[in-house]
Design a protein around this motif. Sequence first.
Motif, PDB file in Angstrom:
ATOM      1  N   ARG A   1      18.032  -8.436 -11.718  1.00 32.96           N
ATOM      2  CA  ARG A   1      19.324  -7.917 -12.131  1.00 32.96           C
ATOM      3  C   ARG A   1      20.142  -7.387 -10.955  1.00 32.96           C
ATOM      4  N   VAL A   2      19.509  -6.569 -10.125  1.00 36.93           N
ATOM      5  CA  VAL A   2      20.230  -5.926  -9.034  1.00 36.93           C
ATOM      6  C   VAL A   2      20.839  -6.967  -8.101  1.00 36.93           C
ATOM      7  N   THR A   3      20.026  -7.963  -7.717  1.00 32.57           N
ATOM      8  CA  THR A   3      20.516  -9.009  -6.814  1.00 32.57           C
ATOM      9  C   THR A   3      21.660  -9.789  -7.450  1.00 32.57           C
ATOM     10  N   ALA A   4      21.514 -10.106  -8.734  1.00 28.62           N
ATOM     11  CA  ALA A   4      22.548 -10.880  -9.430  1.00 28.62           C
ATOM     12  C   ALA A   4      23.863 -10.093  -9.508  1.00 28.62           C
ATOM     13  N   VAL A   5      23.785  -8.807  -9.842  1.00 29.82           N
ATOM     14  CA  VAL A   5      24.984  -7.976  -9.934  1.00 29.82           C
ATOM     15  C   VAL A   5      25.616  -7.796  -8.560  1.00 29.82           C
ATOM     16  N   LYS A   6      24.788  -7.586  -7.557  1.00 27.78           N
ATOM     17  CA  LYS A   6      25.287  -7.416  -6.187  1.00 27.78           C
ATOM     18  C   LYS A   6      26.046  -8.657  -5.721  1.00 27.78           C
TER      19      LYS A   6
ATOM     20  N   LEU B   1      34.634   4.639  -6.441  1.00 19.95           N
ATOM     21  CA  LEU B   1      34.520   5.220  -7.778  1.00 19.95           C
ATOM     22  C   LEU B   1      33.060   5.469  -8.144  1.00 19.95           C
ATOM     23  N   PHE B   2      32.200   4.472  -7.925  1.00 19.00           N
ATOM     24  CA  PHE B   2      30.799   4.619  -8.323  1.00 19.00           C
ATOM     25  C   PHE B   2      30.060   5.635  -7.458  1.00 19.00           C
ATOM     26  N   ARG B   3      30.401   5.744  -6.200  1.00 18.58           N
ATOM     27  CA  ARG B   3      29.778   6.781  -5.361  1.00 18.58           C
ATOM     28  C   ARG B   3      30.194   8.166  -5.873  1.00 18.58           C
ATOM     29  N   HIS B   4      31.435   8.272  -6.309  1.00 13.05           N
ATOM     30  CA  HIS B   4      31.907   9.534  -6.881  1.00 13.05           C
ATOM     31  C   HIS B   4      31.156   9.848  -8.179  1.00 13.05           C
ATOM     32  N   LEU B   5      31.045   8.860  -9.064  1.00 11.01           N
ATOM     33  CA  LEU B   5      30.347   9.077 -10.334  1.00 11.01           C
ATOM     34  C   LEU B   5      28.874   9.400 -10.114  1.00 11.01           C
ATOM     35  N   LYS B   6      28.298   8.846  -9.078  1.00 10.75           N
ATOM     36  CA  LYS B   6      26.904   9.167  -8.724  1.00 10.75           C
ATOM     37  C   LYS B   6      26.791  10.657  -8.391  1.00 10.75           C
TER      38      LYS B   6
ATOM     39  N   ILE C   1      22.830   2.157  -6.669  1.00 13.83           N
ATOM     40  CA  ILE C   1      24.047   2.135  -5.833  1.00 13.83           C
ATOM     41  C   ILE C   1      23.743   1.886  -4.356  1.00 13.83           C
ATOM     42  N   SER C   2      22.610   2.392  -3.882  1.00 13.69           N
ATOM     43  CA  SER C   2      22.267   2.174  -2.460  1.00 13.69           C
ATOM     44  C   SER C   2      21.930   0.722  -2.193  1.00 13.69           C
ATOM     45  N   SER C   3      21.253   0.074  -3.143  1.00  9.97           N
ATOM     46  CA  SER C   3      20.890  -1.338  -2.975  1.00  9.97           C
ATOM     47  C   SER C   3      22.124  -2.242  -3.071  1.00  9.97           C
ATOM     48  N   ILE C   4      23.069  -1.842  -3.900  1.00  8.39           N
ATOM     49  CA  ILE C   4      24.247  -2.690  -4.134  1.00  8.39           C
ATOM     50  C   ILE C   4      25.317  -2.477  -3.066  1.00  8.39           C
ATOM     51  N   PHE C   5      25.626  -1.232  -2.736  1.00  2.00           N
ATOM     52  CA  PHE C   5      26.698  -0.934  -1.786  1.00  2.00           C
ATOM     53  C   PHE C   5      26.200  -0.479  -0.426  1.00  2.00           C
ATOM     54  N   GLY C   6      24.892  -0.254  -0.288  1.00  2.00           N
ATOM     55  CA  GLY C   6      24.365   0.241   0.977  1.00  2.00           C
ATOM     56  C   GLY C   6      24.452   1.750   1.045  1.00  2.00           C
TER      57      GLY C   6
END
Length: 423
Positions: free
Chosen positions: A338-343, A360-365, A417-422
């Motif tokens: 899933r993670v790889t596919a979404v990324k 936005l997602f870093r903020h929500l995190k 979030i770290s895997s997707i955006f670094g």
Amino acid sequence: MPNPGYSYLLHQEQESPTASKPCFPEYESSPSSPKHQDTGQEKYGLLNVTKITENGKKVRKNWLSSWAVLQGSSLLFTKTQGSSTSWFGSNQSKPEFTVDLKGATIEMAAKDKSSKKNVFELKTRQGTELLIQSDNDTVINDWFKVLSSTINNQTVETDETIEEETPDSPGIEKHDKEKDQKDPKKLRSMKVSSIDSSEQKKTKKNLKKFLIRRPTLQAVREKGYIKDQVFGSNLANLCQRENGTVPKFVKLCIEHVEEYGLDVDGIYRVSGNLAVIQKLRFAVNHDEKLDLNDSKWEDIHVITGALKMFFRELPEPLFTFNHFNDFVNAIKQEPRQRVTAVKDLIKQLPKPNQDTMQILFRHLKRVVENGEKNRMTYQSIAIVFGPTLLKPEKETGNIAVHTVYQNQIVELILLEISSIFGR
């Protein structure tokens, strides 16, 4: 019989003197209507057509395959082509409806008007709107060009006709002139009338020049006379205007919430006062100097409500329409995939979408990380933002199922979030 898949141009100069002219009953030649004597079919062919508005009132779409004929300033439609002589001999059938092209406008139809390809929209000055379509690219392009040319020519002719038919001054009989010359009051009145008529003609001429030379909407925007709005704007266009990849309003709200709202109970879940949110929206759209520390915006839920409204009013959501099904399919995969596919899918989005999504997602995190104070979890944030950031272009009967997937996708990105955006 002509091939319905193609349209043909007919030229009257090619007809012999003895040939019967193609015409419709309402366009038959008669001594009382000399304008119709030389009117011939200029283009015809098979098209798909539906009315969406008639006389200014919306009507239900009903696509029909119609035989279309362009004749002078009229576009005529009938259900079928009929026999080989029905349009070219004495057995012609009466058209189902006729469209007057004088004063009409034509443009390619927006996606929200029809999901079909090769659709253009025709609007008449009588308040009728039609959608015209063909699966054949060449056919629809030919029709669009010919109709555009016809409409433009009709507009020019109409302007010239009005100017020619407008009298310079009221007609005065010779006898009246002689009589008026003996009456000083009437003479002065006649002079004033002549001056007024001359002024009207001059005004009309100047107005016509202005309309011809008037600046384009883009030029007016570039000079700053018209301010493009923030709410409801296309994300890419908004970022381009602001010379960035993340809207300034989004960054402003996030910075304010992170300074004053991370420990507020139910942040983003609790709704703010809608009237105040609308005032904030108005201020942003009208380029007013915005200070979120102003006492008018002291309720943090007004700021979060405005931010949610900004994303809700995007013409296309942050996760674009064309990738909705791809994201849904990605979340259905095995957990490890899933993670790889979404990324990979996020990388396919436009740059403004990627960068805005990341901030936005870093903020929500960070909001979730303060969950002990604000009682917001991954699931609660996902429930709030899932349907806003990710939605199909057209809702189907699976709204409940879509909602589950929307929430799962948002939750997955927050968790990974770290895997997707670094980092």
